[in-house]
Structures are given as C-alpha cells and as structure tokens.
Design a protein around this motif. Structure first.
Motif, PDB file in Angstrom:
ATOM      1  N   SER A   1       0.830  -1.199   0.000  1.00  0.00           N
ATOM      2  CA  SER A   1       0.000   0.000   0.000  1.00  0.00           C
ATOM      3  C   SER A   1       0.870   1.257   0.000  1.00  0.00           C
ATOM      4  CB  SER A   1      -0.929   0.000   1.211  1.00  0.00           C
ATOM      5  OG  SER A   1      -1.813  -1.098   1.171  1.00  0.00           O
TER       6      SER A   1
ATOM      7  N   ALA B   1      -4.082   1.695   5.955  1.00  0.00           N
ATOM      8  CA  ALA B   1      -4.036   2.464   4.712  1.00  0.00           C
ATOM      9  C   ALA B   1      -5.099   3.552   4.702  1.00  0.00           C
ATOM     10  CB  ALA B   1      -4.215   1.525   3.518  1.00  0.00           C
TER      11      ALA B   1
ATOM     12  N   THR C   1      -5.490   0.786  -0.655  1.00  0.00           N
ATOM     13  CA  THR C   1      -5.303  -0.513   0.008  1.00  0.00           C
ATOM     14  C   THR C   1      -4.852  -1.541  -1.026  1.00  0.00           C
ATOM     15  OG1 THR C   1      -6.994   0.009   1.635  1.00  0.00           O
ATOM     16  CG2 THR C   1      -6.398  -2.311   1.378  1.00  0.00           C
ATOM     17  N   GLU C   2      -3.694  -2.142  -0.800  1.00  0.00           N
ATOM     18  CA  GLU C   2      -3.149  -3.151  -1.705  1.00  0.00           C
ATOM     19  C   GLU C   2      -2.810  -4.405  -0.898  1.00  0.00           C
ATOM     20  OE1 GLU C   2      -2.497  -3.174  -4.977  1.00  0.00           O
ATOM     21  OE2 GLU C   2      -3.217  -1.152  -5.441  1.00  0.00           O
TER      22      GLU C   2
ATOM     23  N   THR D   1      -4.510  -4.077   7.265  1.00  0.00           N
ATOM     24  CA  THR D   1      -3.984  -3.296   6.144  1.00  0.00           C
ATOM     25  C   THR D   1      -4.966  -2.218   5.711  1.00  0.00           C
ATOM     26  OG1 THR D   1      -2.718  -5.205   5.366  1.00  0.00           O
ATOM     27  CG2 THR D   1      -3.117  -3.444   3.789  1.00  0.00           C
TER      28      THR D   1
ATOM     29  N   TRP E   1      -3.855   6.076   2.051  1.00  0.00           N
ATOM     30  CA  TRP E   1      -3.219   5.300   0.987  1.00  0.00           C
ATOM     31  C   TRP E   1      -4.247   4.411   0.299  1.00  0.00           C
ATOM     32  CZ3 TRP E   1       1.517   2.969   4.053  1.00  0.00           C
ATOM     33  CH2 TRP E   1       2.368   4.011   4.434  1.00  0.00           C
TER      34      TRP E   1
END
Length: 402
Positions: A53, A354, A361-362, A350, A359
C-alpha cells in the motif's frame, strides 16, 4: 481357501468429517491453537499489505508530481574540500537554462542569508525556529507541483512589495494562519500573503518563508544569486537535459554545480522500506512457526487423550493409514481455520492502516495464497508425527489405555 476381508475405503468427505469431529469435541483448545496460526498469518499479510500500500502511494504521488523535475544547486565548496567556501550560481543561470529546448518550466529560489523572520519585533534574535528566508520567482509553485493551502501565491504585484508566503511547517512554528498577519522579517514588516502545502519534491519549501525576488532585493539586500533552480523537462528527455544542466547553469565552473532528481529520493525511500519489509516478514514467519509448534503440541495431546477411540476404530477394522489420515486431516483443518482467520485479520489491519494514512489498500492475492499455503504445509508437518504415532498403536494397547 477363503480370502480375508478387505478394510472399507474412506472417501475424502469421510476423512474430512472425521477430522472435523476431533475439532468440535475440544473447541477451546482448537480456538487457542488456531489463534496462534492466525496471528502469524495476519502479521505476515499485514506487513506485505502495508508495504504494498505504501509503495502504491509512492507510485501514485510520483505519477501526480511527475518524475521530470530536476534540481540544480551549487556545490558546497568552491575551491575543493579544503576551502570550505560555498559556490554560487550566476544570476543569469535561470535564463540560460530556459533556453534548453526540452525544458518546459524553470523557477528559482535564492537564500537570503542575513534575514530572519519572527512573529513580532519583540522576539529574541536567537529564536528563529530554523525558518529559512528564500527569494522566490512567481513560477516556483507551478514548477514544483505545489498547492496553496490558505490565501494565495506570489504574483507580479505581491512580489514587488513586502509580502511573504510561508510553508505549512513554518506557519506552525510562527503560529500564524491568517493571511494579512504582519511578520517581522529582516527588520521590516511583511504581510502574510498565503500558506502552501508541503511539496514532496521540494521539502525545503515547507520550512521556509518565501518573498518575491524584487522585494528581497529591495528590502532585504538579496544579492540576486539563485541557490536552487527547479527545472521541468519533457518526460523522455530528462537524461539528456540532466547531462547539460551543469554546463548551462554555470559555464565557467560546471564542476561546482550539483544536479539531482528529487523523485529519486522517493524511490530510494521505497527501497529502504522494502528492506524493512523483509525483516518484518521474518518476524511474522517466526510467529507462524510458533503457531505451528502449538498445533503440533495440540495434536500430540489429542492422540494421548484419544487412545481408546483409536483402539476401538482399529478393532473395528480401521487401518493404520486411515488413522494417520484422520489425524493429519484434523491438523490441516485446524491450520486452515487459523490461516483463514489470519487472512481476514491481516487484510483488515492493512485496510484500516491504509485508510488512516490516506493510501490505496493493496493486498496482493499471492501474499494471501502464500500465507494460507505455508499454513497448510505447517499443519501437515505438525500433524505428521502425532498421526504416525496414532497409526502405530495396537488395538489392545490403545483400548487398555497404556
């Protein structure tokens, strides 16, 4: 001669049902063992997800800000390291750089060395807040990709008169947030024109007080030499422009010019974070290994407690292989339960982190698959020894409980 009876074959569904029965009879122990696995998987997945992320955020910022910005500044010493003197860029360097064909935008700042900025004229001279005073050209904000947070940027009018724009950090240190506020700058009252947001590719602006180039010369004794020149070029000509910038900015002393690419600093930070990710992944692996040891311990205790059950099944015709399959399946189901819970928990961590940082989210699918796969491998290994031990028990020995 009659042929011996063959043991019944267990279908995969029967094996899974038998393994699940062992889990349902001891829910608290199963919960605690699965929790250890879940924590390990969640730790690994959260580390990978947060790292990916953060990398996606860096890539997004670079796409937004561009990688075609070059920074030109004088070297720290003019006559070698022994002199300790700072070199200077010529006053004409900005105009000369603007003549390079692929250059799209050029803007400069100049350090006003003897000027200090204070909240009012009664502040002690030593309490500067480490705020640097810079002369700035009107094109600066557009060149570096900055944005005005409050008020407005310097224009052809405000650049001629005592007006000042502050970086956000400088504004916090001075505790001023309203345009029109007067500041004591270089022994003269300046009016606050605006406040700008931090610029990732030019972090020095965040801690600076920026005044117009003509105003700096008129009111603060600025000598007109730029200290930093920001150059925007065509995307596919960055390397070519970089190769000629030093000689163009200072033809007489090109060796006294430093040319850098600010986006490289963001890429270097991403590489440093990747190295840290490897370390954290190792810690997550240790947590997962500890969870696997807990599963193995649970399965060994389960075999010891269920010896009568094992003996009864052997007496009814179950083979050693079927007993082994039952306990290996039970271990796999236990680890699969913990792995699934860990995947959900890691993805949630996560997403929350994020979201707080703003950010994207990955959470890569390969990381989720790898976490669950490693969990199943640990489950198979953790259940193998107890399963072999259960399969070796003779029916009479198991029924006797000895």
């Amino acid at each position: 001669m009659s042929r011996g009876l063959r043991p019944a074959r267990l279908r995969p569904a029967d094996v899974v049902r038998l393994g699940g029965t062992g889990l349902r009879t001891r829910p608290l122990r199963v919960l605690l063992s699965a929790l250890g696995i879940a924590i390990g998987v969640a730790a690994m997945l959260a580390v990978v997800g947060i790292s990916m992320s953060g990398r996606a955020e860096v890539d997004r910022r670079l796409d937004r800000l561009g990688t075609n910005l070059l920074r030109v500044s004088p070297s720290q010493s003019a006559g070698g390291q022994s002199t300790g003197q700072s070199s200077q860029l010529p006053e004409e360097s900005t105009a000369m750089i603007r003549r390079i064909g692929p250059v799209l935008q050029v803007a400069a700042t100049g350090a006003v060395k003897d000027a200090k900025v204070y909240r009012n004229e009664h502040m002690p001279s030593g309490r500067t807040g480490s705020i640097e005073v810079l002369a700035a050209e009107p094109r600066l904000l557009a060149s570096v990709g900055g944005k005005v947070r409050t008020g407005r940027w310097l224009d052809s009018a405000t650049a001629e008169y005592p007006g000042v724009v502050l970086g956000r950090q400088a504004a916090r240190r001075l505790d001023v947030h309203t345009p029109g506020t007067r500041l004591w700058l270089g022994g003269t009252w300046f009016s606050l024109v605006g406040i700008v947001d931090p610029v990732p590719l030019a972090p020095e602006i965040d801690q600076a007080a920026l005044v117009g180039w003509p105003a700096a010369q008129r009111y603060l004794g600025f000598d007109g030499h730029p200290s930093t020149v920001y150059v925007r070029t065509e995307e596919d000509r960055v390397t070519a422009v970089r190769d000629v910038l030093a000689a163009t900015a200072n033809p007489e002393h090109p060796n006294q010019v430093v040319v850098s690419r600010p986006s490289d600093a963001l890429a270097a930070r991403e590489a440093a974070e990747s190295a840290l990710t490897g370390l954290l992944l190792g810690l997550g692996g240790v947590a997962l290994l500890v969870g696997g040891v807990g599963v193995g311990n649970t399965m060994v205790i389960s075999v010891l407690e269920r010896r009568p059950e094992i003996g009864l099944r052997r007496a009814l015709g179950a083979t050693s292989g079927q007993i082994r399959g039952q306990f290996v399946t039970e271990s796999l189901l236990l680890c699969a339960l913990g792995g699934a819970a860990g995947a959900v928990l890691g993805t949630g961590i996560t997403a929350v982190y994020a979201g707080v940082r703003g950010w994207p989210t990955e959470v890569p699918l390969w990381a989720t698959g790898a976490g669950v796969g490693v969990t199943l491998a640990i489950g198979a290994l953790a259940g193998l020894y107890p399963a072999i031990r259960a399969g070796r028990l003779a029916p009479t020995q198991a029924l006797a409980g000895s």
